[in-house]
Write a protein that holds these residues in place. Sequence first.
Motif: not given
Ligand SMILES: [Zn+2]
Length: 416
Positions: A81, A188, A125-126, A92
């Motif tokens: 993402h 990730h 995604e967050e 991230d």
């Molecule tokens: Zn992430």
Amino acid sequence: MTETSSRADGARVLADLNALRAIGTYKTGVHKPTFSDAHLQSLQWLAARLPDAQLAATTDGIGNVFGTSAKPGPKLLAGSHLESQNHAGWLDGPLGVIYALEAARVLNGAPDIPGAVEVASWCDEEGHFGSFLGSRSYVGALTETDIDAARDRTADRSMRQALEDAGLAGRARLVAERGRHIGYLEAHIEQGEHLETSGLKIGIVTSIVGIWQYRIVFTGEQNHAGTTRMAIRKDAGLALAKFCVAIDEAFPKLCGVRTVWTTGRITLDPGAPSIIPGRAEMLFQIRDDNPAVIERLEAELRRMAADVTAQGRIGIAVERIRTGAPAMMDSAFQDTIEAASRTCAGGRSVRMPSAAGHDAQVLSTIMPAAMLFVPSIGGISHHWTENTADADIVTGAEVFVETCARLLKRAGAPAT
Ligand SMILES: [Zn+2]
């Protein structure tokens, strides 16, 4: 299986990650909430680069960006993402997207590689607006009603308005074509310190832990904080505090090695300085990758609550409000990551569960899915100081590209 001649270009990977960090910079990290200008610019940045990997770019009606290949042969889906938590780190999400882009650039034109890597950037995604909205949309688990209900948690804007503002309203949402992909691979940052403290370079994710959540309600008696003698009080707040301590004493005897538990919110009712709380509530969460461990802990939680209730002063009710089965990562994909780590990272890898949620858990509901982690310095994430050593970023990219190459070769090999 022979090692591929195609390798990741580490300098290019670092340059791309820094280019994304330059959009929406906050200190050494970024501030890119879902559908902020910085997030939308990052999506456009990605879409503009997909043709370099022989991929056609599409941004769909939920804000997912896809790079699709017209090449015949097996297709591997890879991505992550591009939005961030508020005032958070630069890796991230973008790390997994850039690794996917790099794999596509290196492999999609390579004569010895059958098929192609296709790239995805999953929206939200967050969880600014909801829970895994982008990847859930792709697997067909998101309804129009879900989108109607989604609102930004920190800014007052509906998902519909945000899609309208981004020029995405009315666009079709791309849904997975079943059978198109041999699987999904996501890289990730670890977001923990296990790899760093063990001197390892690659985490091979075995499963993404499940999250079980409970509402625990304490019922006592509301009364005057001055005139009610201590001996006769039925203080729901005090009972809650004691219960938290009791959990912390009981759980270590019953939990697994990596079980974690958290009281994330406490409410006292009525919540005034001169009133003994008559009611108290806590939201409690347990994470583990083994449902049997959770069952054991939940039974203990209920036994402890029943014990207190039986004493007659305070009633405790335990209600499970979320049951999260762990998502298992594909074992053949795990073996392939391990083999690639032997080739590109001196075998310094370890199999480990992911304690954080990722889009891979959603993708795993419709295709084989796998994840690899790179070390996080000091285990820090969801903060602007989040970082990974450049050398570790490059090693991760090399393992990722090698893994993609091996997966495509295996899928494209004639059956024997
Ligand atoms: Zn992430």
